[in-house]
Design a protein around this motif. Structure first.
Motif, PDB file in Angstrom:
ATOM      1  N   VAL A 179      41.477 -24.749 -21.451  1.00 46.36           N
ATOM      2  CA  VAL A 179      40.755 -25.983 -21.778  1.00 46.36           C
ATOM      3  C   VAL A 179      40.824 -26.942 -20.591  1.00 46.36           C
ATOM      4  N   HIS A 180      39.989 -27.948 -20.653  1.00 48.10           N
ATOM      5  CA  HIS A 180      39.804 -28.805 -19.477  1.00 48.10           C
ATOM      6  C   HIS A 180      41.006 -29.685 -19.164  1.00 48.10           C
ATOM      7  N   SER A 181      41.647 -30.235 -20.212  1.00 47.17           N
ATOM      8  CA  SER A 181      42.673 -31.239 -19.907  1.00 47.17           C
ATOM      9  C   SER A 181      43.544 -31.549 -21.117  1.00 47.17           C
ATOM     10  N   ARG A 182      44.566 -32.336 -20.855  1.00 46.56           N
ATOM     11  CA  ARG A 182      45.404 -32.880 -21.909  1.00 46.56           C
ATOM     12  C   ARG A 182      45.679 -34.335 -21.551  1.00 46.56           C
ATOM     13  N   ALA A 183      45.476 -35.216 -22.521  1.00 47.07           N
ATOM     14  CA  ALA A 183      45.735 -36.637 -22.255  1.00 47.07           C
ATOM     15  C   ALA A 183      46.581 -37.210 -23.369  1.00 47.07           C
ATOM     16  N   ASP A 184      47.584 -37.980 -22.998  1.00 49.09           N
ATOM     17  CA  ASP A 184      48.506 -38.583 -23.976  1.00 49.09           C
ATOM     18  C   ASP A 184      49.052 -37.521 -24.926  1.00 49.09           C
ATOM     19  N   GLY A 185      49.334 -36.356 -24.389  1.00 44.85           N
ATOM     20  CA  GLY A 185      49.930 -35.295 -25.191  1.00 44.85           C
ATOM     21  C   GLY A 185      48.944 -34.545 -26.082  1.00 44.85           C
ATOM     22  N   ILE A 186      47.697 -34.966 -26.087  1.00 43.44           N
ATOM     23  CA  ILE A 186      46.702 -34.308 -26.963  1.00 43.44           C
ATOM     24  C   ILE A 186      45.786 -33.422 -26.126  1.00 43.44           C
ATOM     25  N   LEU A 187      45.735 -32.149 -26.501  1.00 42.14           N
ATOM     26  CA  LEU A 187      44.917 -31.196 -25.764  1.00 42.14           C
ATOM     27  C   LEU A 187      43.443 -31.472 -26.012  1.00 42.14           C
ATOM     28  N   ASN A 188      42.698 -31.482 -24.940  1.00 48.10           N
ATOM     29  CA  ASN A 188      41.242 -31.604 -25.029  1.00 48.10           C
ATOM     30  C   ASN A 188      40.708 -30.284 -25.583  1.00 48.10           C
ATOM     31  N   SER A 189      39.864 -30.355 -26.575  1.00 47.72           N
ATOM     32  CA  SER A 189      39.370 -29.097 -27.173  1.00 47.72           C
ATOM     33  C   SER A 189      38.245 -28.501 -26.327  1.00 47.72           C
ATOM     34  N   LYS A 190      37.798 -29.227 -25.342  1.00 50.27           N
ATOM     35  CA  LYS A 190      36.661 -28.779 -24.544  1.00 50.27           C
ATOM     36  C   LYS A 190      37.083 -27.765 -23.477  1.00 50.27           C
ATOM     37  N   VAL A 191      36.366 -26.662 -23.472  1.00 46.50           N
ATOM     38  CA  VAL A 191      36.565 -25.678 -22.415  1.00 46.50           C
ATOM     39  C   VAL A 191      35.509 -25.924 -21.347  1.00 46.50           C
ATOM     40  N   THR A 192      35.933 -26.007 -20.087  1.00 46.93           N
ATOM     41  CA  THR A 192      34.947 -26.087 -19.004  1.00 46.93           C
ATOM     42  C   THR A 192      35.149 -24.873 -18.100  1.00 46.93           C
ATOM     43  N   LYS A 193      34.151 -24.608 -17.307  1.00 42.86           N
ATOM     44  CA  LYS A 193      34.246 -23.421 -16.450  1.00 42.86           C
ATOM     45  C   LYS A 193      35.274 -23.588 -15.325  1.00 42.86           C
ATOM     46  N   TYR A 194      35.499 -24.862 -14.903  1.00 45.17           N
ATOM     47  CA  TYR A 194      36.293 -25.105 -13.697  1.00 45.17           C
ATOM     48  C   TYR A 194      37.659 -24.425 -13.691  1.00 45.17           C
ATOM     49  N   PRO A 195      38.536 -24.738 -14.670  1.00 52.88           N
ATOM     50  CA  PRO A 195      39.871 -24.141 -14.575  1.00 52.88           C
ATOM     51  C   PRO A 195      39.804 -22.626 -14.667  1.00 52.88           C
ATOM     52  N   ASN A 196      38.874 -22.133 -15.443  1.00 55.31           N
ATOM     53  CA  ASN A 196      38.799 -20.691 -15.650  1.00 55.31           C
ATOM     54  C   ASN A 196      38.380 -19.958 -14.378  1.00 55.31           C
ATOM     55  N   MET A 197      37.450 -20.559 -13.629  1.00 60.62           N
ATOM     56  CA  MET A 197      37.036 -19.853 -12.416  1.00 60.62           C
ATOM     57  C   MET A 197      38.104 -19.943 -11.321  1.00 60.62           C
ATOM     58  N   PHE A 198      38.821 -21.071 -11.241  1.00 64.16           N
ATOM     59  CA  PHE A 198      39.900 -21.130 -10.240  1.00 64.16           C
ATOM     60  C   PHE A 198      41.035 -20.172 -10.604  1.00 64.16           C
ATOM     61  N   ALA A 199      41.371 -20.113 -11.903  1.00 60.81           N
ATOM     62  CA  ALA A 199      42.443 -19.200 -12.331  1.00 60.81           C
ATOM     63  C   ALA A 199      42.066 -17.757 -11.997  1.00 60.81           C
ATOM     64  N   LEU A 200      40.814 -17.435 -12.204  1.00 60.51           N
ATOM     65  CA  LEU A 200      40.328 -16.086 -11.866  1.00 60.51           C
ATOM     66  C   LEU A 200      40.448 -15.825 -10.369  1.00 60.51           C
ATOM     67  N   MET A 201      39.916 -16.762  -9.583  1.00 63.91           N
ATOM     68  CA  MET A 201      39.884 -16.557  -8.128  1.00 63.91           C
ATOM     69  C   MET A 201      41.284 -16.500  -7.524  1.00 63.91           C
ATOM     70  N   SER A 204      33.535 -16.393  -8.874  1.00 59.02           N
ATOM     71  CA  SER A 204      34.403 -15.844  -9.917  1.00 59.02           C
ATOM     72  C   SER A 204      33.649 -14.824 -10.773  1.00 59.02           C
ATOM     73  N   LEU A 205      32.347 -15.001 -10.924  1.00 64.27           N
ATOM     74  CA  LEU A 205      31.567 -13.983 -11.631  1.00 64.27           C
ATOM     75  C   LEU A 205      31.565 -12.669 -10.844  1.00 64.27           C
ATOM     76  N   CYS A 206      31.510 -12.772  -9.540  1.00 59.70           N
ATOM     77  CA  CYS A 206      31.615 -11.559  -8.727  1.00 59.70           C
ATOM     78  C   CYS A 206      33.005 -10.933  -8.884  1.00 59.70           C
ATOM     79  N   GLU A 207      34.024 -11.791  -8.968  1.00 59.40           N
ATOM     80  CA  GLU A 207      35.384 -11.273  -9.145  1.00 59.40           C
ATOM     81  C   GLU A 207      35.471 -10.390 -10.394  1.00 59.40           C
ATOM     82  N   VAL A 208      34.674 -10.718 -11.404  1.00 59.19           N
ATOM     83  CA  VAL A 208      34.720  -9.906 -12.631  1.00 59.19           C
ATOM     84  C   VAL A 208      33.541  -8.940 -12.702  1.00 59.19           C
TER      85      VAL A 208
END
Lengths: 679, 679
Positions: A470-492, A529-533
């Motif tokens: 997921v995209h972020s956590r603020a004030d201890g609460i996880l953001n429910s939104k998934v964005t591509k950014y963290p996922n593509m960096f984690a992949l790469m 990252s799409l090429c990576e997969v």
């Protein structure tokens, strides 16, 4: 390239990093908004004006040396600082002596060039800014070695170019140079007395729009101008409108001095798809225009060195020019001097990309001496970053830090997962370089910190239900939104296991419900990252659509942003300005990187391509043929549906390919001969 | 002094501290050794070249402003940074708006002067170097307020002066200006074609000695020179020898432009002893020559700003010119910019004197706004110092730190007690200023640290048998040597109880077996501490002998060092150079301080002389009569064996005197009337 043996082993020397810092200061204030300066909005660091060079020589006979400096100077021997010399020639006594040269220059770079039969300035000298620390001098032996040209006089090369059309109008001239370019306009054979205004445009519309074009110059023609009159500022444009105030004004012709950094076009690509070939060539040209004193973001507007943009340029460069120097200059300029009180370019992510830039520089070039020379500055920047973690050990934007990630509708408050991933990669870079410099205490510390953080990232941000970060956590609460950014960096960065990678591909990267990425800046990583997969075919189609779309609109260089849904002059708008968008933006050149790394499939396995992998993918092409620079050598690849041919002139390569549904690996000959495999 | 009401409340503004930093850089490279530069051997910091000023105004009507800058500039309103303006006149819209002005100048100081009917640049503006921190601008409202003179164009004043003798010789001219001076030599009505060499001397011998004089200038006379030809560099000298190469060269007359900082001669002293009166006048002149852009050490040789020397100049200044500005400039220049990587001037004690300088500035002037403005820099310098303590919490010279204390035969390895005393005073200064800025957490911390250290110093270094503090401890072993240094600082800082003070006086200060102090630098503190313990008569005799000895040798200004046992040209030698000694050295002026503080007996009891003490001592004089500046006012004192008369035009003073063997205290009238007491 001049080889070691070809030159005299004498060059200008200066305080390390100061030439880059000075040059960066100079170029950071070149931006203009309709004639008014628009300096970079981060702190510009400055060179030391007063430095002392030193060297211990041993001469059998007395020797006369010639001395050139940029700045006032004083030479003395063996610490006898009351016996000073400042003539251009000096007879050095025989024997072993420590020579000191103090140089002062508050405008340009204090620099020294000294040459005798044996004694010469080169990278064996040391220098200090009188802070009791001595460093190996900075120098650029193959370029700045002419005593008549001081380092402060360094300029890019120029060559004259001519317009493709010149339209004479009642009010003046309208000129088209045929494609995006950068340089000094030339008005030749001008006559008369008149004020003249030059309106520039990356688009025809911009040059036609006198009230809104971003760049313009005013000149007063009074008969004092030379036959070939060259404007003083180098500008980005394709079109130019020249409007004199008086009809009295006349000119014979219009030309321009194209201003460029000389580079080798080492990367090469051709394929069965002409549109892709054109995308590759246009990427290369776009990239070359932005490859200058440093890697610029874009040539019309900012002309600044942004760390996030530069990081992509580093990668583009490894698959095209493989110019080490411009990477080094850019890394040094970006980092600037201590104390660090804000992030690079004031952006959190941009500090972290800088570390990745170091990592990749070492991986692609194997140049440990440069990365070692940056270690002190790496430590202090990392200290700054680590000092901005919260109680959970995660980085947040504190005070006025700018957490950027992308130009998109994002909530970047609190702990942004992408930032933690970039920090983790930065800690890995610290571990790598502390190992290189032999700082063994820190190696383990950084390794452990990286490992802990990596585990924490997955623990906190991986959402098992969604199958992605997921995209972020603020004030201890996880953001429910998934964005591509963290996922593509984690992949790469290879931070995901196979199962996670597969889930990310399906649930995030190829999921149309996840917020799409609109900037070519982040499409760079998305497509990588799409090429990576293994989604080469999908990515090829994306490239043809997106970059092909710009070509279809007549682009001669790639843009800062492109939205296929826009029409007409909408394409030129950005930042609330009618022609605010840069039509020649480095990050627009990403296809060149994607093709080199994922289609031709070349990547280093160990620093400097001592070992490397070639894993070509046609991705839907019928055939392709290309070259990728691998450090001192090149690798050439041809592939079609039946065969793959590879040859390399450097390192130990492995060709990896699929045959009959299984992965095979074959060593590439080290003698430069072709390897051919039938698929 | 222009009062607040007299000026228009408009002045040049700049990044705070940067004008001082820039000016310091410029003057630190003026030193020459026989025509060759001799830059200061510590890091010279630099001004920010790119800054942004901002101010929020509220106007009822649109207003035209005139804009002057030093550097390129851009004005914009309300953050609309794409709508930029750079003409010298601009119409500001009515209403409330935030105005921003970006200024770039890499050579001089980026500075702004803006003036409309209501909107004016002054100390209400803020500025940033784009590091996200905003500071109150720097300005010097009473001096730098003329739009035609930018801050970078600031120069000292000059006035023409003439020699007392001009001797025409076969080889040229030999000129005596009658006393030590500083300025630009002028050759008037020169004719002919010739190279001409000018040899300078603080002594006749030096100007006569062409091969060894420290300062010389070469000029090529070719008919292009103006009628009054002024040499470009300001130099220190009394004597000048002018030697043309060709007999063709002629001149009408020789003069000089005396270059000086305008100051008020507020301190005044006369007494029954003519020699002492001459010492006072010569001290004042010596001190004025060294009171310039900053407080210099000496005017012939270094011309540098040394923290240890400057600290004494601050004290001298409070008893003579009471010029706040030169103190502030000096403190700012000495501290320079972060990061601190070496001690000020590379000397441990010199970092610590800087803190004492802040302490005394506040004590004498009460100007809390300046000391508060230095708080950030105080914190980072103190961090640096505290980071260099050993495991016992004591400071040592580590790495290449220079522990100076004095030019004397001293073993300064390990823990030097004088350094710990200076650190203790510095911690007290930190406590004082953290209180002023309301940083309450740190107040207590610094107070506790100071207290702990004070106790530790006595515990470790006080030798009960000797009755004094020993010089140092190294490797855990106490040095058995007692030196005067720690004892006099402990006395002056009030760190000794009455019993200890009495012992120190007897066993150390007046003990002929303790290593005598030879430099006027440390005699400053020695004589001050002797006065602290009531030895006025002894100190007066010392002054008459030591400074009187220089006068007897014909000195017109006081020297860097004086040894009564030397003869002839021995007096001019120092640092292995025949004329290495400075004959006009600020620290030579200490009698002015001693007389003001201990004979006229004036000292502040609370910041800025809100309350003060006058405790005059004749010390063997028949009578004395003098004035000491006390902030905005003055105190005048007359004393002879029968009576004391005092009047003051500022603050609440107390006269303390002895009558019939007992100490009495009487309030000095606040209405400026005389108080007279009969003894």
């Amino acid at each position: 390239m001049i080889k070691e043996g070809d030159r005299e082993n004498v060059c200008w020397i200066w305080y390390p990093g100061d030439w880059e810092v000075w040059l960066h200061e100079q170029i950071s204030v070149k931006r203009k908004m309709r004639e008014v300066i628009y300096p970079a909005y981060w702190r510009l660091d400055r060179h030391y004006s007063s430095v002392r060079f030193t060297y211990t020589y041993e001469l059998e006979m007395p020797e006369e040396v010639e001395i050139h400096t940029d700045g006032q100077f004083a030479v003395y021997l063996d610490g006898k600082d009351n016996e000073r010399h400042n003539k251009q020639r000096m007879l050095l006594p025989a024997g072993k002596h420590e020579i000191s040269v103090a140089v002062y220059n508050d405008v340009g770079i204090p620099a020294l060039y000294m040459k005798g039969e044996h004694l010469k300035t080169n990278d064996e000298w040391k220098v200090s800014c009188y802070d009791k620390h001595w460093y190996q001098v900075g120098c650029w032996p193959n370029e700045l070695n002419d005593p008549k040209t001081t380092p402060s006089q360094y300029r890019l090369e120029t060559s004259e170019q001519h317009p493709v059309t010149v339209e004479k109008r009642a009010e003046g001239w309208f000129v088209d140079f045929g494609k995006e370019t950068f340089g000094f306009l030339q008005l030749n054979g001008i006559k008369g007395q008149s004020d003249v205004t030059v309106y520039y445009g990356e688009s025809r519309e911009e040059a036609e729009d006198r009230d809104h074009c971003v760049l313009l110059d005013r000149i007063t023609v009074d008969g004092s101008q030379t036959e070939i009159f060259t404007l003083t500022e180098s500008r980005a444009y394709r079109y130019v409108q020249i409007v004199p105030e008086s009809n009295d004004f006349q000119l014979d012709s219009i030309s321009m001095l194209y201003e460029y950094l000389p580079v080798d076009y080492r990367g090469r690509f051709r394929s069965s798809n002409d549109q892709l070939n054109q995308i590759w060539v246009t990427s290369q040209y776009t990239f070359h225009l932005n490859t200058r004193e440093f890697f610029f973001d874009g040539i019309k507007r900012d002309r600044w060195v942004w760390s996030g943009d530069a990081y992509q340029s580093f990668l583009l460069n490894y698959y095209s020019f493989f110019d080490r120097d411009v990477v080094k200059r850019t890394l040094v300029a970006l980092r600037g001097k201590d104390p660090i009180v804000t992030h690079l370019n004031t952006i959190v992510d941009y500090s972290l990309y800088w570390f990745s830039g170091i990592y990749d520089y070492y991986l692609y070039t194997g140049d440990d001496s440069f990365v070692k020379s940056q270690y002190e500055r790496m430590l202090s920047l990392m200290d700054f970053c680590l000092g901005r973690r919260n109680n959970d050990g995660l980085m947040e934007g504190i005070e006025k830090d700018w957490v950027f990630v992308d130009w998109a509708d994002l909530d970047n408050r609190g702990e942004v997962s992408t930032i933690q991933l970039l920090l983790c990669r930065s800690l890995e870079t610290m571990a790598l370089v502390s190992q290189l410099v032999g700082d063994s205490d820190r190696v383990q510390d950084f390794q452990e910190q990286a490992l802990t953080l990596k585990e924490k990232i997955i623990d906190i941000f991986w959402n098992e239900n969604i199958g992605g970060l997921v995209h972020s956590r603020a004030d201890g609460i996880l953001n429910s939104k998934v964005t591509k950014y963290p996922n593509m960096f984690a992949l790469m960065f290879g931070y995901l296991n196979d199962k996670q990678a597969e889930e990310v591909k399906k649930n995030v990267l190829l999921n149309p419900d996840v917020q799409p990425i609109k900037t070519p800046y982040m499409r760079f990583y998305e497509l990588a990252s799409l090429c990576e997969v293994g989604e080469h075919q999908f990515v090829l189609e994306e490239m043809l659509q997106y970059w092909g779309g710009m070509l279809d609109l007549g682009a001669t260089s790639f843009w800062e942003e492109y939205d296929p849904n826009q029409t007409g002059t909408e394409h030129f708008e950005m930042y609330g300005m009618r022609y605010g968008k840069s039509l020649c933006h480095a990050w627009g050149a990403s296809p060149m990187f994607l093709i080199g790394k994922y289609y031709l499939g070349v990547k280093p396995l160990s620093p400097g391509y001592e070992t490397f992998m070639v894993e070509p993918h046609l991705g839907g092409l019928v055939w392709m043929d290309g070259t990728v620079p691998i450090n001192e050598g090149d690798v050439e690849i041809f592939m079609d549906s039946k065969k793959i041919r590879v040859r390399a002139t450097y390192g130990h390569g492995i060709l990896r390919y699929e045959k009959n549904g299984e992965i095979r690996e074959t060593e590439i000959p080290v003698d430069g001969n072709w390897l051919e495999v039938v698929r």
